[in-house]
Write a protein that holds these residues in place. Sequence first.
Motif, PDB file in Angstrom:
ATOM      1  N   ALA A  96      40.434  15.222 -42.858  1.00  0.00           N
ATOM      2  CA  ALA A  96      39.875  16.453 -42.028  1.00  0.00           C
ATOM      3  C   ALA A  96      38.156  15.940 -42.039  1.00  0.00           C
ATOM      4  O   ALA A  96      37.546  15.908 -42.767  1.00  0.00           O
ATOM      5  CB  ALA A  96      40.060  17.640 -41.892  1.00  0.00           C
ATOM      6  N   VAL A  97      37.276  16.516 -41.388  1.00  0.00           N
ATOM      7  CA  VAL A  97      35.878  16.161 -41.270  1.00  0.00           C
ATOM      8  C   VAL A  97      35.787  17.673 -40.513  1.00  0.00           C
ATOM      9  O   VAL A  97      35.925  17.759 -39.547  1.00  0.00           O
ATOM     10  CB  VAL A  97      35.573  15.288 -40.243  1.00  0.00           C
ATOM     11  CG1 VAL A  97      36.038  15.568 -38.840  1.00  0.00           C
ATOM     12  CG2 VAL A  97      34.012  15.136 -40.629  1.00  0.00           C
ATOM     13  N   ARG A  98      34.657  18.075 -40.714  1.00  0.00           N
ATOM     14  CA  ARG A  98      33.784  19.531 -40.235  1.00  0.00           C
ATOM     15  C   ARG A  98      32.048  19.044 -40.384  1.00  0.00           C
ATOM     16  O   ARG A  98      31.235  18.704 -41.371  1.00  0.00           O
ATOM     17  CB  ARG A  98      33.770  20.235 -40.993  1.00  0.00           C
ATOM     18  CG  ARG A  98      33.310  21.129 -40.297  1.00  0.00           C
ATOM     19  CD  ARG A  98      34.159  22.053 -39.846  1.00  0.00           C
ATOM     20  NE  ARG A  98      33.737  23.289 -38.420  1.00  0.00           N
ATOM     21  CZ  ARG A  98      33.718  24.736 -38.824  1.00  0.00           C
ATOM     22  NH1 ARG A  98      34.465  24.383 -40.070  1.00  0.00           N
ATOM     23  NH2 ARG A  98      33.292  25.538 -38.570  1.00  0.00           N
ATOM     24  N   LEU A  99      31.626  19.148 -38.761  1.00  0.00           N
ATOM     25  CA  LEU A  99      30.168  19.296 -39.365  1.00  0.00           C
ATOM     26  C   LEU A  99      29.665  19.685 -38.168  1.00  0.00           C
ATOM     27  O   LEU A  99      29.394  20.366 -37.592  1.00  0.00           O
ATOM     28  CB  LEU A  99      30.012  17.427 -38.512  1.00  0.00           C
ATOM     29  CG  LEU A  99      27.974  17.462 -38.112  1.00  0.00           C
ATOM     30  CD1 LEU A  99      27.434  16.703 -39.226  1.00  0.00           C
ATOM     31  CD2 LEU A  99      28.136  16.176 -37.403  1.00  0.00           C
ATOM     32  N   ILE A 100      28.516  20.721 -38.887  1.00  0.00           N
ATOM     33  CA  ILE A 100      27.799  22.118 -38.719  1.00  0.00           C
ATOM     34  C   ILE A 100      25.820  21.569 -38.320  1.00  0.00           C
ATOM     35  O   ILE A 100      25.173  21.455 -39.993  1.00  0.00           O
ATOM     36  CB  ILE A 100      27.948  22.991 -38.697  1.00  0.00           C
ATOM     37  CG1 ILE A 100      29.603  23.168 -39.963  1.00  0.00           C
ATOM     38  CG2 ILE A 100      26.984  24.797 -38.503  1.00  0.00           C
ATOM     39  CD1 ILE A 100      30.123  24.380 -40.106  1.00  0.00           C
ATOM     40  N   PRO A 101      25.355  20.851 -37.335  1.00  0.00           N
ATOM     41  CA  PRO A 101      24.376  20.179 -38.060  1.00  0.00           C
ATOM     42  C   PRO A 101      23.372  21.286 -37.886  1.00  0.00           C
ATOM     43  O   PRO A 101      23.209  22.748 -37.465  1.00  0.00           O
ATOM     44  CB  PRO A 101      24.339  20.133 -36.239  1.00  0.00           C
ATOM     45  CG  PRO A 101      25.485  19.801 -35.808  1.00  0.00           C
ATOM     46  CD  PRO A 101      26.401  20.534 -36.131  1.00  0.00           C
ATOM     47  N   SER A 102      22.178  21.195 -38.709  1.00  0.00           N
ATOM     48  CA  SER A 102      21.988  22.729 -39.166  1.00  0.00           C
ATOM     49  C   SER A 102      20.122  22.747 -38.012  1.00  0.00           C
ATOM     50  O   SER A 102      20.143  23.836 -37.587  1.00  0.00           O
ATOM     51  CB  SER A 102      20.821  22.662 -40.472  1.00  0.00           C
ATOM     52  OG  SER A 102      20.072  21.154 -40.186  1.00  0.00           O
TER      53      SER A 102
END
Length: 272
Positions: free
Chosen positions: A90-96
């Motif tokens: 699994a992967v999670r990317l939340i750009p600031s």
Amino acid sequence: SVPKLPDSPAEELHRLTAAFNSMALQIKQSVANLKVRQEEIEGEVKRRSEQLRQANAQLHEELNRAATLQNAMLMQPQEMSRISEVLDAAVRLIPSKEVAGDLYDAIPMGSHRVCFCIGDVSGKGLPAALLMSTCLSLLRTYIELLDSPAEIMQRINHHLCEANDDCAFTTLWIAVYHARSGDLWYCNAGHNPALLYRSNTQLEPMSDVHGPALGVSQTAVYGETLVSLKEGDLVLSYTDGANETFNSKGKRYGIDRLSETIRQWTSLKSNA
């Protein structure tokens, strides 16, 4: 000598009138000059405001292009979940901001091996997105030619060091998982150490760092480390945005809280 006679009231009034008229003309001229200067200043403010508006629009356009480029290069979460039949990935990317400096990928290497990577590029905006795409392209190319994470890292570093006038760099973590043996070989180039949670919730930091960030030194030599995984083990690799974020009170999340959160999650999952 002939004595000077005093001015008559009419003469004094004439002089005063002339003086007041002269002052009035000077004031009128000053007001006119101020009005001209005000118009010049207002014109300059309007011109610079338009320049700022155009620059801001150009910046947003650049960031949107970078975000589009980044999204196209990165594997989507649903693709990551189908990367292997023997792994839960699994992967999670939340750009600031519009564009993140983070990169990741998962690439099958035949039927029994998978390469995982995660990294963080220097800079922001379109240049950072281009550097990110370069790193991923190089990684995908060398995976077809090489088996060792250290050798792959060495090749990518050599390429990024060439013509690096901007002194851009990338931290990168590469791991190759062998499904038949459960072995995980990894190479860390200046990136945050990954965390290994055994099925009994014991934490084992994968603390080996095998060399500097990519693009820093063309003579850098990279090694690799072997970790044997068993059923139920979990490997967490992350960028500094996960542990260095701050809450509204200015308190940093920190690696300890990150580790404890994952530990609690693995404990709940194992007891479910």
